[in-house]
Design a protein around this motif. Structure first.
Motif, PDB file in Angstrom:
ATOM      1  N   GLN A 152      97.302  68.146  27.736  1.00  0.00           N
ATOM      2  CA  GLN A 152      96.810  68.689  29.005  1.00  0.00           C
ATOM      3  C   GLN A 152      96.112  67.613  29.835  1.00  0.00           C
ATOM      4  O   GLN A 152      96.268  67.560  31.058  1.00  0.00           O
ATOM      5  CB  GLN A 152      95.857  69.854  28.726  1.00  0.00           C
ATOM      6  CG  GLN A 152      96.556  71.080  28.144  1.00  0.00           C
ATOM      7  CD  GLN A 152      95.582  72.131  27.647  1.00  0.00           C
ATOM      8  OE1 GLN A 152      94.439  71.826  27.286  1.00  0.00           O
ATOM      9  NE2 GLN A 152      96.028  73.380  27.600  1.00  0.00           N
ATOM     10  N   MET A 189      98.736  65.297  31.363  1.00  0.00           N
ATOM     11  CA  MET A 189      99.363  65.915  32.543  1.00  0.00           C
ATOM     12  C   MET A 189      98.434  65.849  33.741  1.00  0.00           C
ATOM     13  O   MET A 189      98.879  65.609  34.868  1.00  0.00           O
ATOM     14  CB  MET A 189      99.749  67.368  32.223  1.00  0.00           C
ATOM     15  CG  MET A 189     100.965  67.476  31.321  1.00  0.00           C
ATOM     16  SD  MET A 189     101.551  69.167  31.142  1.00  0.00           S
ATOM     17  CE  MET A 189     100.253  69.900  30.169  1.00  0.00           C
ATOM     18  N   PRO A 206     103.326  62.798  32.526  1.00  0.00           N
ATOM     19  CA  PRO A 206     104.083  63.858  31.848  1.00  0.00           C
ATOM     20  C   PRO A 206     104.930  63.358  30.689  1.00  0.00           C
ATOM     21  O   PRO A 206     105.154  64.100  29.734  1.00  0.00           O
ATOM     22  CB  PRO A 206     104.953  64.425  32.978  1.00  0.00           C
ATOM     23  CG  PRO A 206     105.047  63.322  33.990  1.00  0.00           C
ATOM     24  CD  PRO A 206     103.733  62.620  33.937  1.00  0.00           C
ATOM     25  N   PRO A 248     102.276  74.234  28.680  1.00  0.00           N
ATOM     26  CA  PRO A 248     102.515  72.794  28.882  1.00  0.00           C
ATOM     27  C   PRO A 248     103.944  72.379  28.564  1.00  0.00           C
ATOM     28  O   PRO A 248     104.457  71.440  29.186  1.00  0.00           O
ATOM     29  CB  PRO A 248     101.506  72.123  27.951  1.00  0.00           C
ATOM     30  CG  PRO A 248     101.051  73.164  27.008  1.00  0.00           C
ATOM     31  CD  PRO A 248     101.169  74.453  27.721  1.00  0.00           C
ATOM     32  N   GLN A 250     105.782  72.948  31.602  1.00  0.00           N
ATOM     33  CA  GLN A 250     105.359  72.012  32.644  1.00  0.00           C
ATOM     34  C   GLN A 250     105.962  70.625  32.468  1.00  0.00           C
ATOM     35  O   GLN A 250     106.196  69.915  33.447  1.00  0.00           O
ATOM     36  CB  GLN A 250     103.827  71.924  32.675  1.00  0.00           C
ATOM     37  CG  GLN A 250     103.156  73.196  33.157  1.00  0.00           C
ATOM     38  CD  GLN A 250     101.666  73.201  32.866  1.00  0.00           C
ATOM     39  OE1 GLN A 250     101.073  72.171  32.584  1.00  0.00           O
ATOM     40  NE2 GLN A 250     101.061  74.387  32.935  1.00  0.00           N
ATOM     41  N   ALA A 276     105.147  79.886  35.513  1.00  0.00           N
ATOM     42  CA  ALA A 276     106.311  79.017  35.713  1.00  0.00           C
ATOM     43  C   ALA A 276     107.427  79.710  36.491  1.00  0.00           C
ATOM     44  O   ALA A 276     108.500  79.115  36.678  1.00  0.00           O
ATOM     45  CB  ALA A 276     106.829  78.556  34.352  1.00  0.00           C
TER      46      ALA A 276
END
Length: 986
Positions: free
Chosen positions: A870, A873, A878, A909, A912, A965
């Motif tokens: 986390q 990010m 990423p 995550p 993501q 998302a």
């Protein structure tokens, strides 16, 4: 012509071989969690472990591992093998015990046994001993470095030896067996005290052999043996050394003689009296007196292994709990004063009693330069006499563990209601007998739901395919269909019918090693871990009945199967299915091969620390693997491990102030007079408006050290006590030196100020808090300070100063605003987790990881990876975040470690970072399992609210992640969550 003795011996050794191969094959290859790390380190270097100690066990383990371990990394394995072989020998003596007792149920002399009778006895011994071999609790202790395996061997040996004694007609030879038993009992004290509870059962054998049995005689025997048990446990083990200590204080302080002079005189007097008694008994031909005195002598000889503790403590070993280097320290150790007041047994306070007064008790003496000096007195709490009770089961007022509330939940007590005697017995039968004994008993002989804490027993006949994942995926979901239980009950009824004396002996053995221990230990409503291993002695006794149950079945089918040889072969073969079923069910959750989690977790924590660090631990499963890693395998000896739960004891503070050679002494300025027993145990929070803005921490510690009246307040009793006048303590900082040390990341140097504010909660502090603050003040950031968990930083409101670095966190002299949960250094954490850490065997489906492995350390590791991902990010990295997430799921797959709340936090995550397929797979598994688990809980009307909330939380996290998302499946997961919430709320 055949020899029964030869067949009995060979069959016994065959059973031993089966047990030995089973246990050696399934031992853990290295250190386990809980106390095992402490025992291995203590055995390897002859250190002083936790009271009441196990010196004989440590000596045996030291010799065994020293002879067989090729290097330090093999010490743990060979010590585990020692437990395995001790357990196998226990099985050997169990087999011979069953056949000895079985012979009592056959009227034919042993020399005239038929082949059928011999086969029947062998089958009884084989089935009974193999059932115990593959039983849950005994197998658990057989494959790790704990005292219970060797303790069980002593128990098995003395029971077998007493039965052998019964067969000897020659009185002189028989007495030698009694002396051997006494010696082994003495040795067993140096391993564990559980062996002593067999004394009343052994006394019954003696009584039945020597006298014509009557009810009056049997009761008198039990009373005498009970007195003998109390004498050995209390008088011989603790009171005699206590008298020696008091005598030494008198000789030194009053007569001016050298240290130990009183103890030497007392020892000479005791030995002289014993020798005179033995000489007198021989001269007067008093055989019973002679045997008793010699037996007591041999118990003392066995007990003498405790001398090792005093000898080793005087060499200041690197781990020296309680420091029993002299008689006062030895008595503190043997009385287990470290653990506080003993639990009440027959009379004591209710948890509602409350302390109405604290009286000063006996003085506490410490060895000074020329005499024993007394710095303080023991404090004796006095309770409200109106709330004292007989048989106090509801005694603990420990709010931190919710004991009062749990008492009320279990017994139906209302808030403010004082427990009656009926409540004591209600709790005793429901919780202590039902939950802490019967549940464990049925685990071993009926079946077990899972290895989760609080798991129940069951007799389910349906397939695992129809069970929810919480059970079907748990390797410890074992089903014996109650067959061992039924066989044991058959044996019990058969024994009572055939031979009341055998029934009385085995029944008393079963009671003393089971229910009597429950009464004596008086467990509170919750324990830190399952304690089934304590009661294996009673499971041992039940295994005897299982063996004799085979004889009963063979006897009962006489009218159906006339052929004498076929009958025991048929029944024995059928009954052998029971241990075969048990080994099949239990193997996968008792096979510890390939498990390295305890060692690797310790290595990971140590390797994550900067050089010469101070590392504070907060629990057994942090502490003892670290102790093993440093003391045995020599991993990162530069790191000084500080055990926070011991920081409130004077002996441990003394230990911290010593250099260990590899690391310097801890920076503690407090003097002995400031922290000796009962001094500064509690420091009252007594706010002083004149220092409301704070006080210099170093100055505060100086005032404590000087016992300055400025910090004192007077209590109602007239006694003065130190206070904490403000929750705000500031620590001046040398900014230049701190920046030069390089411990502050460049990005945080702007947050460095001239002082660090520590704002404690507005409440009393204790001695361990004082020591922690002293270390911070005197260390002056010269050595890095780390924690294994965030418990201590949270406790002292230091989270804004705490940098998360993977599996450890580091205290820094900067405050990061809004960092209520600490702040993460992604570079250091990435290096620690991805490059420095080991995770051997954690992704191997063939390696069993039990509930302890899946507990705090797993959660901490998963959370460390998740938090790092986390943060990466948030830092717009990423690619690295994806690496971290996939690495975590690869080394700790939830297919092996099962689903938990942390797993559900990985879904968002993963989406993501573009791992859509992995996120969908994880979500599908998590929601499917949660739905199945909840359906089971609804059907069973489960009251396990924690498990229900965990599954609902998982559904909620998955639904939220997919909704955020904008995933097409979001609606489906939201509908599932809504459905389950409606069921729960209705």
């Amino acid at each position: 012509m055949y020899s029964f003795r030869k067949i009995n011996n060979l069959t016994g050794w065959a059973v031993f071989a089966i047990a030995a191969v089973t246990y050696v094959r399934t031992v853990e290859p290295t250190v386990s969690f809980w106390d095992c790390g402490e025992f291995i380190a203590a055995a390897h270097k002859l250190l002083i472990g936790h009271p009441p100690g196990a010196p004989f066990f440590l000596l045996v383990a030291h010799l065994f591992t020293d002879a067989l371990a090729s290097d330090s990394s093999q010490v743990a394995y060979w010590m585990n093998v020692l437990s395995a072989l001790s357990s196998a020998f226990t099985i050997l003596f169990l087999f011979w015990t069953i056949t000895l007792l079985g012979r009592k149920l056959i009227t034919t002399p042993v020399t005239e046994y038929s082949i059928g009778q011999t086969i029947g006895l062998m089958m009884a011994g084989v089935v009974g001993s193999l059932v115990y071999t593959f039983s849950d609790s005994f197998w658990f202790s057989a494959v790790e470095s704990e005292v219970y395996a060797l303790s069980s061997l002593f128990t098995a040996f003395v029971v077998w030896a007493m039965l052998k004694w019964e067969l000897i007609d020659d009185s002189a030879a028989a007495n030698r067996w009694l002396l051997l038993i006494a010696y082994v009992i003495g040795l067993s004290i140096g391993t564990h005290l559980l062996n002593l509870v067999t004394l009343p059962a052994l006394a019954l054998i003696f009584y039945f052999r020597k006298f014509t049995p009557t009810w009056k005689g049997a009761i008198l025997t039990l009373i005498v043996s009970g007195i003998a048990l109390l004498f050995v446990m209390n008088v011989m083990r603790t009171e005699l050394p206590g008298i020696a200590g008091k005598m030494d204080i008198f000789f030194v302080n009053t007569l001016g003689l050298p240290f130990n002079s009183g103890a030497i005189v007392f020892t000479v007097l005791c030995v002289s009296a014993l020798l005179y008694g033995i000489w007198y008994s021989v001269r007067k031909q008093k055989v019973v007196l002679n045997t008793v005195l010699l037996g007591f002598t041999f118990i003392l000889i066995g007990y003498s292994s405790y001398v090792m503790l005093v000898v080793r403590a005087n060499f200041n070993p690197t781990f020296n709990l309680n420091n029993p280097k002299d008689l006062s320290g030895f008595m503190y150790y043997m009385n287990m004063e470290q653990y506080g007041a003993a639990r009440p047994l027959l009379y004591g306070p209710n948890f509602t009693a409350g302390v109405v007064e604290i009286e000063k008790g006996s003085p506490i003496y410490i060895k000074g330069e020329h005499k024993y000096e007394s710095y303080s007195q023991r404090l004796v709490p006095k309770y409200d006499p109106r709330k004292m009770t007989l048989f106090p089961r509801l005694y603990s007022d420990d709010e931190s563990r919710r004991h009062p509330q749990l008492y009320r939940n279990i017994t139906g007590l209302r808030e403010g209601e004082n427990p009656a005697l009926a409540h004591q017995f209600s709790y005793f039968f429901k919780q202590q007998i039902g939950y802490f004994y019967v549940r464990y008993f049925l685990w071993n002989f009926v079946g077990r739901d899972s290895d989760e804490v609080g798991a129940g027993w069951h007799t389910t006949f349906h397939s695992k395919d129809t069970l929810p994942p919480v059970l079907s995926e748990n390797k410890a979901h074992n089903r014996f269909y109650g067959l061992p239980l039924f066989l044991g009950l058959i044996g019990l009824f058969f024994v009572i019918q055939r031979n009341r004396q055998v029934g009385a002996f085995t029944g008393l053995l079963f009671f003393m090693t089971g229910i009597a221990l429950i009464i004596y230990l008086n467990p509170p409503p919750v324990e830190p871990r399952e304690r089934d291993y304590i009661y294996v002695g009673s499971f041992y006794a039940f295994a005897i009945w299982i063996g004799l149950g085979v004889m009963a079945l063979s006897e009962w089918i006489k009218s159906i199967v006339k052929q004498e040889v076929l009958r025991p072969v048929l029944i024995g073969s059928l009954c052998l299915a029971v241990p075969v079923l048990m080994v099949k069910e239990n193997w996968d959750d008792h096979d510890r091969t390939g498990r390295y989690m305890a060692l690797d977790s310790a290595k990971n924590m140590l390797e994550s620390c900067a050089p010469n660090a101070i590392l504070f631990t907060t629990g057994d499963n942090d502490t003892y693997p670290l102790l093993y890693a440093q003391e045995v395998e020599g991993i990162r000896p530069d790191v000084r491990v500080v055990i926070s739960q011991f920081m409130g004891t004077d002996w441990y503070i003394d230990y911290l102030k010593q250099s260990l050679g590899r690391t310097p002494a801890m920076p503690i300025s407090l003097e002995k007079k400031n922290y000796v027993s009962y001094v500064n145990n509690q420091i009252l929070f007594y706010e002083n408006p004149t220092v409301k803005d704070g006080i210099n921490l170093k100055e505060y510690i100086r005032l404590i050290r000087e016992d300055n009246p400025a910090l004192k307040v007077t209590l109602d009793s007239g006694e003065t006590i130190n206070t904490l006048p403000t929750p705000k303590l500031y620590l001046p900082l040398d900014k230049e030196a701190i920046v030069k040390s390089g411990q502050i990341p460049t990005a945080l140097t702007s947050l460095l100020s001239d002082q660090m504010l520590i704002e404690l909660p507005k409440k009393h502090i204790y001695k361990d808090d004082l020591v922690f603050l002293d270390i911070l003040a005197q260390n002056d950031w010269k050595r890095p300070v780390y924690f294994t968990t965030t418990q201590l930083p949270n406790q002292y409101n230091l989270m804004k100063h705490t940098q998360l670095e993977g599996v450890v966190c580091r205290l820094l002299p900067v405050e990061v605003p809004q960092a209520e949960d600490g702040f993460l250094n992604s570079d250091i954490a990435y290096n620690n987790l991805m490059n420095k850490s080991q995770w051997r065997g954690q992704n191997d489906p063939n390696v069993y990881h039990d509930e302890t492995c899946r507990g705090e350390r797993l959660v901490a590791s998963r959370l460390a990876f998740l938090t790092l991902a986390q943060q990466l990010m948030a830092e717009n990295q990423p690619k690295k975040a994806r690496e971290v997430l996939m690495r975590s799921l690869g080394i700790m797959p939830n297919e092996i470690f099962h689903d938990d709340q942390i797993c559900s936090l990985y879904v968002a995550p993963l989406l993501q970072v573009g791992e859509k397929q992995k996120a969908e797979q994880l979500a599908k598994r998590l929601t499917h399992n949660a739905e199945q688990n909840l359906a089971y809980y609804w059907e069973e009307k489960s009251k396990d609210q924690q498990a229900i909330r965990t599954n609902l939380y998982i559904l909620n996290q998955v639904a939220a992640a997919f909704k955020e998302a904008n995933h097409p499946d979001a609606t489906r997961y939201e509908a599932l969550l809504e459905k389950e919430l409606n069921v729960w709320q209705n």
